[in-house]
Design an enzyme around this catalytic site. Structure first.
Site, short mmCIF file in Angstrom:
data_model
loop_
_atom_site.label_atom_id
_atom_site.label_comp_id
_atom_site.label_asym_id
_atom_site.label_seq_id
_atom_site.Cartn_x
_atom_site.Cartn_y
_atom_site.Cartn_z
N ASP A 153 2.59 20.42 2.18
CA ASP A 153 1.94 20.72 0.91
C ASP A 153 0.91 21.82 1.15
OD1 ASP A 153 1.12 20.43 -1.75
OD2 ASP A 153 -0.47 19.05 -1.16
N LYS B 50 -0.38 20.93 -20.25
CA LYS B 50 -0.91 21.87 -19.25
C LYS B 50 -2.19 22.55 -19.74
CE LYS B 50 3.71 22.85 -17.41
NZ LYS B 50 3.70 21.73 -16.48
N ASP C 177 2.96 13.57 -2.98
CA ASP C 177 3.60 13.73 -1.67
C ASP C 177 4.19 12.42 -1.15
OD1 ASP C 177 2.81 16.48 -1.41
OD2 ASP C 177 0.80 15.78 -0.96
N ASP D 132 -1.22 15.10 1.19
CA ASP D 132 -2.41 14.27 0.98
C ASP D 132 -2.46 13.63 -0.40
OD1 ASP D 132 -2.79 16.55 -0.49
OD2 ASP D 132 -4.90 16.78 0.02
#
Length: 1150
Positions: free
Chosen positions: A425, A536, A766, A762
């Site tokens: 990431d 968004k 993920d 993290d």
């Protein structure tokens, strides 16, 4: 990485976006809005794919497209859980829990005092679940005992005692042999059991270093405490990415959604909100109740703890706690195969020697033949190997913990060294997750928030007094949902609790507002639409008076979304209509920011007229009675998240180690590519960058002209097999705008091509990929609880240093090398143990090595020395880190995997109508396994050269059995014949004496040798004891030289690094003491044989052969040197192996 960070950048820009486009796409795939021009569908291949090509490309991926059924929770148990607190009203809840909650302003709830919390903790116990039921110590010991090696030893020992019962007098010596064999099996099991218990304790202590934490209000202050210290009545703040620490009743929330799938099987996140009068639904369906261990996937909420520990929902459903997993790692599978292979060889040779012995030497004496066959069995089996492997891995895990790399299972140590692909990431992993405002664009003018070498000379410095800047600062400060840990200290000393982007904006705004708290207090929120992944954008309406009313609307978010809602823009304090010229200027400003790797957000505002929106107007998100268009665009703000120190060098080192590193991020493709170019992840051209350099249209650039690719997440769902192959064939890969589902698909497709995949991350998004990967690596500080739980490995330290991964890879590769050395060393003694036994039967000659002495070799000095390899240092400074992974993935290996998959696919039975695969029955599978070794395809697959280096391969077996083993065998036999010759026995005399079967005993008749000299019984026994003693010592002495010979791969076995392990010498010393004790102690001769008359001068013979072994090891280095040089990873042009510039974090302080 927080999901709220994903969609900040625009994709609606003038220049083509830097991501791969595939032919045959049915529609435009521009990111947020798809009204723009079609994405170029350039030439992908220089030839058409044939039907065979397509079938081969698709092979290996079929299993990824099968329907996956998810297990639902136990509905009956879930409905019967004894939880009733969700039915209480807020007043009843406060009285029941003896706590005070502020429903109107949850953040002002006083919570419990530390003293009261301490009392409740003592009364109710810690907030921890009773761990799953584990195997008892006895069962673990039995698992260690009932391994193939130990079973063979026990069976052999029992056979000896059976023979003792049949004929006690002739088989008296079997008393010792049988007892020793059985004792060795139990001792071996105990050593392995002890090491496992010790390693489990070590891992438990490591995991105790990272206890789950939660945010709780104590004495009116928001603080972070271990989740285990939580008590009933505590007020807890939940935010996106948190793992719920206990069962909570929600009394304040904003768009709070939880993932209950691990409890109830509901696949969709469930909304949770306050219910003032209590919920009458069941506990599972209650809208105001969140359960322990569930994941917060959206929004935030305030809750009060009603259940802790085993009293929680999950604590009451015993079925969910489960048991221990029996999944095996690739390393344990390889070791298992090796054990079975050696055991099979041992059994086959023992049977052959039994047949040969009973028909030749022993002539029908079954009991003596069995003892002889047992000695052959013992010679082949490396009894101490399981405990050696466990100890080596334990030592490596401790060493990695010292380097801030925590492994949650021992096999993960070696897996890290086997990685072929690392998917990482960006935010929080490669970058610091410390957003800092860099540039602002308003009124068609660009400003820099600080002096930067990255800005153009005409870029102005930021000034709060310039037109448009105060509006951007107001938007940043008022349109925010951050929290402070405390408000009684100056702004600069506070810890900001929120996502990285909002934290950066607030830090920026706080520097220019005289009193931040007073400014926010004077302009309170009256309505809010929080950010979500669909809109968004985030919108807020505040009570901020202006000339035409008292309410002001602010919106910020993805630039293309915000701009789409605007009809005017602010320039020099005046409102101007948006024109094509403005849009062109906007595109230029956006490209300026994004091309530098910055995250870009847009801001707009609307001054609400009082005649339509009075101060007491009741806004509603449901009715959408707030303005949703015709906003005034105020500007763009860019933020930079600088790379972590050491990341650039770490990625460069990994690439030089043959590991493909790719970025998988939710950020915009331009931002992702810009960051990737800063940190050695992309050095070459993409089709778009090559097009810009050469002036050729993108569609005329072939894929084989470029080495890098940036893939947009929207393309992933529609990719075909050959397109996945094409992507993974690139050396430099970035996946941008990906969702958690996309990350999971990327990992699965990489694994289907044979990659051993590591995933670092993290955030919540993920965790699915972390769990699916061969090795999940989470960050400790920035990592969410759920990501740390899903991972196999956690990077500790102050800064979650990604560079620790490099240390882990080097350690993993070294432990594999050490394991190979230990096995190579251990099985080298098989040839000098077995061949003399063969000569004893075939020639025949007096038995050179008894079964008991073979056991002493295997479990005596061999065990000590084999363990010492755990502390071996690398042979050269960078040798291992410039070699490719041990299971490389290239065109040849991928083709091999696909051909195998295609063969399997064509043999599957399918339903003639639906073409669905018909699963074979269990008996069919068993029959297939039995029949497989007798088919041609089985052996074709076994003989195919996959280029992978296994733990026990042909080179290792060749060295152990045919090279070092033969040298050791010759050394032992030469010493054996020299000792006998010195005692008066020539080789022909030995054969003659053994044929008679009456010599070398205390009751033997005198023997007349070739010279006519008579040798009495006592001299015969002494000579025989000396000969067996020198064979035993020869194996030991030459194996001492072998300790250093097995290390010779890159360099000759004489260098400093070869002898740098002091534990090797400790093992040799321990072995020498044992050897001297056994050979030169008269009372032990009854059991082991040997003779104290053996002269030390005879030791020089095996010493000479030991030197010969070192010479041969040096010759091997010369012979293999060319191959190793060719296998070495070539230098990569353009790698920047120096630190990244300290840009943002340093300058932003001034």
């Amino acid at each position: 990485m927080d999901p709220s960070e994903l969609p900040i950048l625009s994709e609606d820009v003038a220049s083509p976006s830097s991501h791969v486009a595939f032919p045959g796409a049915a529609e435009d795939v521009n990111e947020e809005k798809r009204t723009g021009p079609m994405r170029p569908k350039g030439v992908e291949m220089k030839r058409e794919l044939t039907k065979e090509d397509k079938e081969l490309a698709a092979a290996g991926y079929e299993h990824l497209h099968e329907d996956k059924t998810k297990k639902a929770g136990d509905g009956v148990k879930a409905q019967s859980v004894d939880i009733t607190e969700h039915r209480y009203s807020f007043n009843e809840l406060g009285d029941e829990l003896d706590t005070v909650i502020d429903v109107k302003e949850p953040e002002h709830s006083p919570g419990l005092t530390p003293e009261e919390a301490k009392v409740r903790l003592a009364r109710d116990g810690p907030n921890v679940l009773t761990p799953p039921k584990k195997k008892s110590a006895f069962r673990k010991y039995m698992d260690c005992l009932l391994t193939m090696f130990n079973i063979l030893l026990i069976i052999a020992g029992v056979l000896e005692y059976i023979l003792l019962g049949i004929d006690y007098k002739d088989n008296f010596q079997n008393t010792y042999l049988g007892g020793i064999l059985i004792a060795v099996a139990f001792l071996n099991a105990f050593i392995e059991f002890y090491q496992l218990q010790k390693s489990e304790a070590i891992l438990a202590s490591f995991l105790a270093m990272i206890p789950p934490s939660c945010r709780v209000v104590r004495n009116g202050t928001l603080t972070s405490i271990p989740a285990a210290d939580l008590v009933k009545g505590d007020v807890v703040l939940l935010r996106t990415g948190d793992k719920t620490p206990a069962d909570l009743i929600i009394f304040g929330s904003t768009d709070l959604k939880v993932d209950n799938s691990n409890l109830t099987g509901e696949s969709e996140p469930q909304e949770r909100r306050p219910v003032p009068d209590g919920s009458r639904a069941s506990a599972v369906e209650a809208a105001n109740l969140v359960f322990n261990s569930t994941l917060i996937v959206n929004g935030e909420g305030w809750g009060v703890v009603v259940r802790t520990g085993d009293h929680t929902f999950i604590g009451q459903i015993a079925a969910l706690t489960g048991g221990e997993s029996d999944n095996k790692s690739p390393l344990s599978v390889e070791i298992g195969r090796f054990v079975m292979m050696v055991s099979t060889i041992a059994i086959v040779f023992a049977v052959i020697f039994f047949v040969v012995g009973i028909t030749t030497v022993y002539k029908g004496k079954a009991s003596q033949t069995v003892t002889f066959a047992v000695s052959i069995l013992v010679a082949f089996v490396p009894e101490g190997l399981p405990s050696v492997v466990t100890l080596l891995l334990s030592i490596a895990a401790k060493r990695m913990a010292a380097q801030n790399v925590l492994v949650k299972d021992l096999q993960g140590v070696e897996t890290l060294g086997s990685l072929t692909l690392l998917a990482t990431d960006k935010t929080g992993t490669l970058t610091r997750n410390q957003m800092t405002v860099t540039n602002l664009w308003s009124g068609e003018r660009m400003s820099s928030a600080f002096q930067s070498n990255n800005d153009e000379q005409e870029t102005e410095n930021f000034s709060f007094d310039k037109p448009g800047m105060s509006e951007l600062v107001s938007n940043a400060s008022l349109n925010s949902r951050i929290k402070f840990d405390r408000t009684d200290v100056p702004f600069s000393e506070r810890m900001i609790l929120g996502d990285a982007t909002e934290t950066g904006l607030i830090r920026f705004a706080g520097r220019y507002l005289v009193d931040f708290d007073d400014y926010v207090r004077r302009n309170p929120k009256v309505f809010e639409v929080p950010f979500n992944s669909t809109n968004k954008w985030a919108l807020v309406i505040v009570n901020k008076p202006h000339t035409d009313g008292s309410l002001t609307l602010y919106i910020k978010g993805a630039p293309e979304r915000v701009l789409d809602k605007c009809s005017t823009y602010l320039k020099d304090g005046k409102v101007e209509p948006i024109t094509d010229d403005f849009k062109a200027a906007y595109d230029g400003a956006y490209n300026y920011m994004a091309s530098r790797g910055h995250r870009v957000i847009a801001c707009a505002q609307l001054l609400l007229p009082k005649d339509q929106y009075p101060a007491d107007y009741a806004f509603s998100r449901t009715d959408v009675n707030y303005p949703s268009s015709n906003y005034c665009f105020t500007g763009l703000i860019s933020l930079e998240d600088p790379p972590k120190h050491g990341v650039r060098e770490a990625i460069g080192t990994l690439r030089l180690a043959g590991i493909k590193v790719m970025m998988v991020t939710g950020d915009h493709p331009k931002t992702a590519e810009a960051i990737a170019r800063k940190i050695n992840l992309i050095l070459g051209d993409t089709r778009e960058s090559l097009s810009a350099k050469t002036g050729r249209p993108v569609e005329e650039i072939y894929e084989d002209e470029v080495s890098a690719v940036v893939v947009h997440g929207d393309d992933i769902d529609g990719l075909q097999g050959w397109q996945w192959d094409q992507i993974f064939s690139k050396q430099e890969i970035v996946f941008a705008r990906t969702s958690p589902k996309h990350k999971l698909e990327i990992v699965k497709h990489a694994q289907a091509l044979g990659h051993i995949v590591g995933v670092t991350g993290d955030g919540v998004n993920d965790s699915p990929a972390l769990k699916k990967a061969d090795l999940g690596i989470a960050m400790n500080i920035s990592g969410s609880d759920v990501s740390k739980e899903a991972a196999n490995m956690i990077l500790l330290g102050k800064n979650d240093n990604f560079a620790s991964t490099v240390k882990g890879v080097a350690e993993g590769r070294q432990i594999f090398v050490n394991l190979k050395r230990s096995i190579q060393y251990t099985i080298s003694h098989s040839t000098p143990e077995v061949i003399p036994q063969l000569l004893y039967v075939v020639v025949p000659i007096p038995l050179p090595l008894s079964a008991i002495l073979i056991l002493v070799i295997d479990l005596g000095f061999e065990l000590f020395v084999a363990l010492s390899f755990a502390w071996d240092k690398p042979e050269t400074a960078d040798g291992l880190m410039r070699m490719p992974p041990r299971k490389p993935v290239n065109d040849n290996t991928i083709t091999l995997i696909k051909k195998r998959a295609l063969r399997r696919t064509k043999t599957l039975r399918r339903d003639p109508e639906t073409q669905e695969i018909i699963r074979p029955s269990r008996w069919s599978l068993v029959w297939g396994e039995i029949r497989a070794p007798f088919t041609r395809g089985f052996w074709e697959e076994r003989m195919e050269d996959s280029e992978a280096e296994s733990l026990v391969d042909r080179k290792l077996l060749s060295y152990a059995y045919l090279e070092a083993g033969v040298i050791e065998m010759l050394g032992g036999l030469v010493a054996y014949f020299v000792v006998f010759w010195k005692a008066g026995f020539s080789p022909s005399d030995l054969r003659r004496a053994q044929d008679a079967s009456t010599y070398f005993l205390k009751s033997s008749p005198p023997f007349v040798n070739y010279q006519g000299r008579t040798i009495d019984a006592a001299s015969q026994v002494t000579a025989f004891g000396e000969a067996q003693g020198i064979v035993y010592l020869s194996v030991f002495i030459i194996q001492c030289f072998n300790v250093f010979a097995v290390k010779a791969k890159f360099k000759f076995p004489f260098g400093k690094n070869t002898v740098a392990n002091p534990y090797n010498f400790c093992g040799i010393l321990a072995g020498a003491c044992l050897g001297m004790f056994i050979v030169y102690t008269p009372p032990l001769h009854v059991v082991f044989g040997g003779s104290y008359h053996l002269s030390p001068l005879y030791w020089l013979i095996p010493v000479a052969f030991g030197c010969l072994l070192l010479g041969w090891a040096s010759v091997r280095v010369l012979l293999m040197r060319k191959g190793l040089r060719q296998a070495r990873v070539k230098d990569i042009k353009g790698l920047m192996m120096f630190p990244t510039m300290r840009t943002m974090s340093m300058r932003s302080r001034h």
